[in-house]
Design a protein around this motif. Structure first.
Motif, PDB file in Angstrom:
ATOM      1  N   VAL A   3      46.097  -3.016 -56.382  1.00 51.56           N
ATOM      2  CA  VAL A   3      47.006  -2.696 -57.482  1.00 51.56           C
ATOM      3  C   VAL A   3      48.036  -3.814 -57.548  1.00 51.56           C
ATOM      4  CG1 VAL A   3      48.643  -1.020 -58.439  1.00 51.56           C
ATOM      5  CG2 VAL A   3      46.650  -0.228 -57.119  1.00 51.56           C
ATOM      6  N   VAL A   4      48.104  -4.489 -58.685  1.00 46.79           N
ATOM      7  CA  VAL A   4      48.947  -5.675 -58.843  1.00 46.79           C
ATOM      8  C   VAL A   4      50.164  -5.323 -59.698  1.00 46.79           C
ATOM      9  CG1 VAL A   4      49.065  -8.071 -59.619  1.00 46.79           C
ATOM     10  CG2 VAL A   4      46.922  -7.156 -58.662  1.00 46.79           C
ATOM     11  N   HIS A   5      51.328  -5.300 -59.060  1.00 48.32           N
ATOM     12  CA  HIS A   5      52.575  -5.098 -59.787  1.00 48.32           C
ATOM     13  C   HIS A   5      53.196  -6.427 -60.188  1.00 48.32           C
ATOM     14  CE1 HIS A   5      52.650  -0.808 -58.765  1.00 48.32           C
ATOM     15  NE2 HIS A   5      52.300  -1.163 -57.547  1.00 48.32           N
ATOM     16  N   GLY A   6      52.752  -7.509 -59.601  1.00 49.57           N
ATOM     17  CA  GLY A   6      53.271  -8.844 -59.863  1.00 49.57           C
ATOM     18  C   GLY A   6      52.739  -9.777 -58.803  1.00 49.57           C
ATOM     19  N   GLY A   7      53.013 -11.082 -58.961  1.00 48.84           N
ATOM     20  CA  GLY A   7      52.582 -12.056 -57.969  1.00 48.84           C
ATOM     21  C   GLY A   7      53.548 -12.098 -56.801  1.00 48.84           C
TER      22      GLY A   7
END
Length: 454
Positions: free
Chosen positions: A447-451
């Motif tokens: 799950v990618v909330h940001g880099g």
């Protein structure tokens, strides 16, 4: 010819705490223009060039007799580049030379098992530069002359990979689920040239409060937790010593809160998913679900039974085309390139939503399908310039989003989706698609909330 035959070894490295002034003196003494930056365990965390140091603006020293207060000195860690292009000792020199020329790179660290083993400069490889040969060209997509790494499948990585200099953090508690997640984390970090930190959380209080003890921590918990974590490291295939490939830490607080905090700076946070049995566990939410919902960056949830080696496919769920997909696609393409695996972008059309959006016209779903296919194709074209060597496909399917994405993967794949960060209670109650995937997928879900650092 391989990189190992032309690289300079041992590599001259530097640490983050060296001052800029000291670094400049070392550069001139050793006659180098760039140095890899490593941490205390020898893991790559960045690279610093002479130009970086000069831009920091080192002021001349004042006269010895002058009364002055010394200003804080700039250090290498504050001026280095964190995202580093690296190569392997097993990469082909001609392909490296071609890539360095195309990207205008003068020198790169050579990594083996997350450690810097040498440096390769343009002058080392220029005499071997040639366009990719027929055996090294990806001809699956006309118009792209991508280097297909001949040795990539053998070593589970790829030429010109961007090292995960911020590292991988994995939660460990001695359970089978955390040991499984640890193995997955170590293998993933190795593909990206990153270090691994195994974190055990001391969740107390479970005993009497001791004055001066860290808030929330049971006074005798740390040694026991550290021992469990080190036992988990020792049980890994190859049985590395703690600190050789994995650093062990014990932190006060709940596991989800500790891991969410690490997600601010780590390249990836990893947590194992247990069986989730019990009404009380379901009510309060598992560590994996809470971490995935409340973290700031990228979180991988590894279920029991999932493969721990290089995934067969990297599957990306693409939803609203109005949202910026960059953080999600960057992670997906990085992983695909590192493992020499294909990427599949999946967009799901809910037929009920399409019917309502078309004010009752049943043909609207077909129109939506055509638009989505076009948008995904355009999206892939934009990313083909940055990742020309990654095979990519598009899938547009009708159905319920979670069910379709689950149907697209097996336990040997990797599923990547975007997420919105929520406070802990809301994150567990929203019943979002990422939350459902984290609970039910048979493969690891990121799950990618940001880099990193965003």
């Amino acid at each position: 010819m391989l990189v190992s035959e032309v690289m300079t070894t041992p590599a001259r490295v530097i640490t983050r705490d060296v001052t800029v002034e000291q670094a400049l003196r070392r550069f001139r003494r050793q006659q180098v223009t760039a140095m890899p930056v490593v941490d205390g365990l020898g893991h790559l965390v960045g690279i610093v060039s002479e130009a970086d140091l000069l831009r920091a603006g080192v002021a001349p020293e004042p006269p010895a007799e002058a009364d002055h207060v010394a200003a804080p000195q700039a250090v290498v860690g504050g001026v280095m580049t964190r995202r580093v292009k690296t190569v392997s000792p097993h990469d082909d020199v001609a392909e490296v030379a071609h890539a360095m020329g195309e990207l205008g790179i003068r020198s790169m660290p050579v990594l083996s098992r997350s450690r810097v083993v040498g440096m390769v400069a343009r002058s080392d490889v220029d005499g071997h530069r040639s366009p990719p040969t027929a055996s090294g060209v990806d001809v699956s997509r006309p118009g792209h002359s991508a280097v297909r790494r001949r040795s990539a499948r053998a070593r589970g990585g790829g030429i010109m990979s961007a090292a995960w200099s911020m590292g991988v953090v994995v939660g460990v508690d001695g359970s089978a689920a955390s040991r499984h997640a640890l193995e997955w984390a170590v293998n993933t970090a190795a593909r990206h040239g990153g270090s691994v930190v195994a974190v055990a959380a001391s969740e107390g209080p479970r005993g009497p409060v001791v004055p001066g003890a860290t808030a929330g921590a049971r006074p005798d918990a740390a040694p026991e937790l550290r021992e469990r974590a080190e036992q988990a490291v020792a049980s890994l295939p190859g049985a590395p010593e703690p600190g050789e490939r994995v650093e062990v830490r014990v932190e006060p607080g709940t596991a989800s809160r500790v891991l969410a905090s690490y997600s601010r700076t780590a390249d990836l946070v990893v947590v194992g998913r247990g069986d989730g049995a019990g009404a009380e566990r379901a009510a309060r939410g598992s560590t994996s679900r809470t971490t995935a919902a409340t973290s700031h960056g990228r979180v991988a949830v590894v279920p029991p039974g999932a493969g721990t080696s290089t995934p067969d496919h990297v599957v990306v769920g693409v939803g609203n085309f109005d949202e910026d997909p960059t953080p999600v696609l960057e992670l997906a393409f990085d992983e695909a390139r590192a493992g020499d695996r294909p990427v599949r972008l999946v967009h799901v059309i809910d037929p009920h939503v399409a019917f309502e959006a078309g004010t009752g016209r049943r043909g609207y779903a077909e129109l939506w399908h055509d638009i989505a296919t076009h948008e995904l194709g355009a999206l892939l074209e934009r990313w083909s310039d940055k990742y020309p060597d990654v095979e990519r496909t598009v899938s547009v399917r009708p159905g319920e989003v979670g069910a379709v994405l689950l149907d697209e993967v097996t336990e040997r794949d990797l599923l990547v989706v975007g997420g919105r960060r929520h406070p802990a209670p809301a994150g567990r109650l929203l019943g979002s698609v990422p939350d459902a995937l984290v609970r039910m997928a048979q493969c690891p879900v990121v799950v990618v909330h940001g880099g990193p650092g965003r």
